[in-house]
Write a protein that holds these residues in place. Structure first.
Motif, PDB file in Angstrom:
ATOM      1  N   UNK A 294      -7.550  -0.622  -0.893  1.00  0.00           N
ATOM      2  CA  UNK A 294      -6.495  -0.461   0.104  1.00  0.00           C
ATOM      3  C   UNK A 294      -6.836   0.724   0.998  1.00  0.00           C
ATOM      4  N   UNK A 295      -6.120   0.842   2.106  1.00  0.00           N
ATOM      5  CA  UNK A 295      -6.268   2.014   2.961  1.00  0.00           C
ATOM      6  C   UNK A 295      -4.890   2.518   3.357  1.00  0.00           C
ATOM      7  N   UNK A 296      -4.825   3.789   3.718  1.00  0.00           N
ATOM      8  CA  UNK A 296      -3.605   4.409   4.219  1.00  0.00           C
ATOM      9  C   UNK A 296      -4.000   5.225   5.448  1.00  0.00           C
ATOM     10  N   UNK A 297      -3.218   5.106   6.499  1.00  0.00           N
ATOM     11  CA  UNK A 297      -3.482   5.869   7.717  1.00  0.00           C
ATOM     12  C   UNK A 297      -2.193   6.537   8.164  1.00  0.00           C
ATOM     13  N   UNK A 298      -2.290   7.835   8.428  1.00  0.00           N
ATOM     14  CA  UNK A 298      -1.179   8.567   9.030  1.00  0.00           C
ATOM     15  C   UNK A 298      -1.696   9.160  10.340  1.00  0.00           C
TER      16      UNK A 298
END
Length: 116
Positions: free
Chosen positions: A96-100
């Protein structure tokens, strides 16, 4: 002549601001077309999912790796390999990836690998 020059300067400044606000930090089409906010984004999504048919792997281990960008200067290693090493993972179940993203000024990208 001064009016023309002033108008060109104002137009150039407006274009620069528009490009800065929607720069590379905010482009997420390579990540499956995730939603992007012009002022603030915090999105999660899948990069790859599922083990090959007939093979099951557990998600007992989790590894993360991240990179950050501040005012266009990016550092870090958010690769799948780095996340696997951080979690001691040898077989991947899914990633998975997370971007802020805050105004394109501060961006944090995190890769999360699940596996065994």
């Amino acid at each position: 002549m001064r009016k023309v020059l002033a108008s060109l300067v104002v137009s150039a400044c407006a274009i620069c601001i528009a490009v800065f606000m929607t720069g590379c930090s905010g482009v997420m089409s390579g990540l499956g077309g995730s939603a992007v906010g012009g002022l603030y984004s915090q999105v999660d999504g899948a990069v790859i999912a599922g083990a090959p048919v007939g093979q099951t792997t557990s998600t007992a281990k989790v590894g993360t790796a991240e990179s950050t960008s501040i005012i266009g200067f990016a550092t870090g290693d958010s690769s799948i390999q780095a996340a696997m090493q951080a979690g001691g993972i040898t077989k991947i179940h899914h990633v998975d990836y997370k971007v802020m993203n805050v105004l394109g000024i501060y961006v944090k990208y995190t890769t999360v690998v699940y596996g065994e």
